[in-house]
Enzyme design. Structure first.
Site, PDB file in Angstrom:
ATOM      1  CG  MET A  65      -1.850  -1.221   1.246  1.00  0.00           C
ATOM      2  SD  MET A  65      -3.171  -1.043   2.158  1.00  0.00           S
ATOM      3  CE  MET A  65      -2.766  -0.681   3.745  1.00  0.00           C
ATOM      4  CG  ASP A  82       1.283  -7.027   8.090  1.00  0.00           C
ATOM      5  OD1 ASP A  82       0.576  -6.573   8.813  1.00  0.00           O
ATOM      6  OD2 ASP A  82       2.066  -6.703   7.329  1.00  0.00           O
ATOM      7  CG  HIS A 134       6.949  -1.835   1.989  1.00  0.00           C
ATOM      8  ND1 HIS A 134       6.881  -0.790   2.495  1.00  0.00           N
ATOM      9  CD2 HIS A 134       5.614  -2.667   2.129  1.00  0.00           C
ATOM     10  CE1 HIS A 134       5.706  -0.684   3.186  1.00  0.00           C
ATOM     11  NE2 HIS A 134       4.885  -1.819   3.072  1.00  0.00           N
ATOM     12  CG  MET A 162      11.338  -1.129   9.742  1.00  0.00           C
ATOM     13  SD  MET A 162      12.224  -0.783   8.292  1.00  0.00           S
ATOM     14  CE  MET A 162      13.766  -0.244   9.165  1.00  0.00           C
ATOM     15  CE1 TYR A 200       5.151   8.474   3.586  1.00  0.00           C
ATOM     16  CE2 TYR A 200       5.594   7.296   5.435  1.00  0.00           C
ATOM     17  CZ  TYR A 200       5.662   8.338   4.831  1.00  0.00           C
ATOM     18  OH  TYR A 200       6.440   9.486   5.357  1.00  0.00           O
ATOM     19  N   GLY A 238       5.221 -10.372   4.088  1.00  0.00           N
ATOM     20  CA  GLY A 238       5.956 -10.267   4.995  1.00  0.00           C
ATOM     21  C   GLY A 238       5.259 -10.937   6.317  1.00  0.00           C
ATOM     22  CD  GLN A 239       5.568 -14.740  10.297  1.00  0.00           C
ATOM     23  OE1 GLN A 239       5.378 -15.238   8.996  1.00  0.00           O
ATOM     24  NE2 GLN A 239       5.116 -15.069  11.453  1.00  0.00           N
ATOM     25  CD  GLN A 285      -6.011  -3.818   2.741  1.00  0.00           C
ATOM     26  OE1 GLN A 285      -5.905  -4.272   1.602  1.00  0.00           O
ATOM     27  NE2 GLN A 285      -5.241  -3.848   3.444  1.00  0.00           N
TER      28      GLN A 285
HETATM   29  P1  PAJ Z   1       1.489  -2.900   3.464  1.00  0.00           P
HETATM   30  O1  PAJ Z   1       1.190  -2.917   4.727  1.00  0.00           O
HETATM   31  O2  PAJ Z   1       1.993  -1.940   2.778  1.00  0.00           O
HETATM   32  O3  PAJ Z   1       2.574  -4.154   3.244  1.00  0.00           O
HETATM   33  C1  PAJ Z   1       2.998  -4.754   2.179  1.00  0.00           C
HETATM   34  C2  PAJ Z   1       3.791  -6.183   2.315  1.00  0.00           C
HETATM   35  O4  PAJ Z   1       4.976  -5.766   3.242  1.00  0.00           O
HETATM   36  C3  PAJ Z   1       3.217  -7.090   3.289  1.00  0.00           C
HETATM   37  O5  PAJ Z   1       3.410  -8.247   2.727  1.00  0.00           O
HETATM   38  C4  PAJ Z   1       3.820  -6.852   4.524  1.00  0.00           C
HETATM   39  O6  PAJ Z   1       3.490  -8.186   5.597  1.00  0.00           O
HETATM   40  C5  PAJ Z   1       4.920  -6.351   4.298  1.00  0.00           C
HETATM   41  N1  PAJ Z   1       5.645  -5.775   5.449  1.00  0.00           N
HETATM   42  C6  PAJ Z   1       5.078  -4.835   6.055  1.00  0.00           C
HETATM   43  N2  PAJ Z   1       6.013  -4.307   6.999  1.00  0.00           N
HETATM   44  C7  PAJ Z   1       7.043  -5.263   7.093  1.00  0.00           C
HETATM   45  C8  PAJ Z   1       8.305  -5.618   7.823  1.00  0.00           C
HETATM   46  N3  PAJ Z   1       8.493  -4.640   8.663  1.00  0.00           N
HETATM   47  N4  PAJ Z   1       9.053  -6.432   7.493  1.00  0.00           N
HETATM   48  C9  PAJ Z   1       8.719  -7.134   6.674  1.00  0.00           C
HETATM   49  N5  PAJ Z   1       7.491  -7.293   5.929  1.00  0.00           N
HETATM   50  C10 PAJ Z   1       6.729  -6.020   6.015  1.00  0.00           C
HETATM   51  O7  PAJ Z   1       0.015  -5.589   3.779  1.00  0.00           O
HETATM   52  C11 PAJ Z   1      -0.358  -4.567   3.064  1.00  0.00           C
HETATM   53  O8  PAJ Z   1       0.266  -3.563   2.658  1.00  0.00           O
HETATM   54  C12 PAJ Z   1      -1.686  -4.938   2.046  1.00  0.00           C
HETATM   55  O9  PAJ Z   1      -2.859  -5.468   3.052  1.00  0.00           O
HETATM   56  C13 PAJ Z   1      -1.825  -5.786   0.923  1.00  0.00           C
HETATM   57  C14 PAJ Z   1      -1.111  -7.182   1.190  1.00  0.00           C
HETATM   58  C15 PAJ Z   1      -0.695  -4.913   0.023  1.00  0.00           C
HETATM   59  C16 PAJ Z   1      -2.973  -5.536   0.170  1.00  0.00           C
HETATM   60  O10 PAJ Z   1      -3.562  -4.466   0.178  1.00  0.00           O
END
Ligand code: PAJ
Length: 281
Positions: A30, A150, A37, A184, A32, A147-148, A61
């Site tokens: 999403m 979520d 990411h 993060m 930012y 990502g783990q 969502q």
């Molecule tokens: P968003 O919160 O932008 O996260 C995108 C992806 O990055 C997700 O798979 C999330 O688990 C991963 N991610 C976020 N923070 C992380 C971190 N600190 N370490 C590793 N991976 C991380 O999750 C979403 O968006 C949305 O729900 C989406 C799947 C895009 C559907 O709209």
């Protein structure tokens, strides 16, 4: 790096890439962007011929009470970061193109959406599963990266792919953290200076849970109580939930007799933060 905002153009490009026998890696986000990411994008680039990062703040969502309008957005900054991480394509469709008037198809991964964050965010995982299945249909990835951080989302997407017989490999990568341990998240910028300090209670609680299991504690309720105690000490923190569940079924467990997911959501001020770890006895 190509920047594509049209669904049709993205689908066309994927079709051409498939014809050329190129493998496609997709990182749905999403925006930012942060290092969490970027680790997904870098891995996609290593594993596949073409790394696609999607940036779409998915309205379905978010519940009406949540932060859809406030959700941080900075496409210019994201473009630069995605390019530096090695993305080949940045796909950022508009909400009206994704959900035109008359849109009416949704994906519900029913039972897995009923625990942990599910009851606290009604409709959230239905929105996530729906947008991810649409992105899969448009981008046609061979591998998709999550990502783990979520954890429940990743389990739900894996189940959706299995149940719907989709030929896509789902890879789940470790949580990337700030130096002091805070996971993060795009939402961390909402935190005031005081809240940012208090937010460390999540990783502190997780670390103490890991230490307890290491020294022989096996009772999930005792571990959860101990974590609650740590979080309640912080004036700006309010627990949404802390649960110990089976890593695949996400069903609650009483005894830590095998790998167990400990997951928590905590409001720090108005910001809802999630974190988790796998406890290994
Ligand atoms: P968003 O919160 O932008 O996260 C995108 C992806 O990055 C997700 O798979 C999330 O688990 C991963 N991610 C976020 N923070 C992380 C971190 N600190 N370490 C590793 N991976 C991380 O999750 C979403 O968006 C949305 O729900 C989406 C799947 C895009 C559907 O709209």
């Amino acid at each position: 790096m190509k920047i594509i905002d049209s669904i049709q153009r993205m689908a066309m490009l994927s079709k051409i890439l498939k014809k050329e026998s190129k493998t496609i890696g997709l990182v749905p986000t999403m925006g930012y962007l942060h290092d969490g990411h970027l680790s997904l994008i870098k891995t996609a680039k290593q594993h596949t011929d073409v790394a696609v990062v999607s940036i779409f703040v998915n309205p379905i969502q978010f519940s009406p009470k949540e932060d859809l309008d406030k959700y941080p957005r900075d496409l210019k900054r994201d473009e630069e970061m995605a390019r530096l991480a090695g993305a080949d394509v940045l796909f950022n469709p508009s909400a009206v193109d994704m959900y035109p008037e008359g849109y009416e198809t949704y994906v519900d991964v029913e039972r897995l959406s009923a625990s942990l964050c599910g009851p606290h965010r009604p409709g959230h995982f239905r929105g996530v599963a729906t947008v991810v299945v649409k992105l899969f249909g448009i981008v046609k990835p061979d591998i998709a990266y999550f990502g783990q951080k979520d954890a429940q989302q990743s389990v739900i997407i894996k189940k959706m792919v299995e149940d719907l017989n989709m030929d896509i490999d789902i890879k789940v990568l470790p949580t990337v953290r700030e130096k002091d341990g805070l996971a993060m998240s795009s939402r961390n910028i909402y935190l005031s200076e005081k809240e940012r300090k208090d937010a460390l209670c999540l990783i502190e609680a997780i670390s103490k849970a890991e230490a307890a299991v290491k020294s022989g504690e096996r009772s999930a309720s005792k571990i959860i109580k101990m974590m609650e105690g740590i979080i309640k000490e912080k004036p700006t923190a309010k627990i949404d939930y802390i649960d110990a569940v089976d890593t695949k079924s996400l069903r609650p467990v009483d005894t830590i007799s095998k790998e167990t997911l400990i997951a928590l959501a905590v409001f720090v001020g108005k910001t809802r933060l999630v974190d988790n770890a796998i406890l290994s006895p």
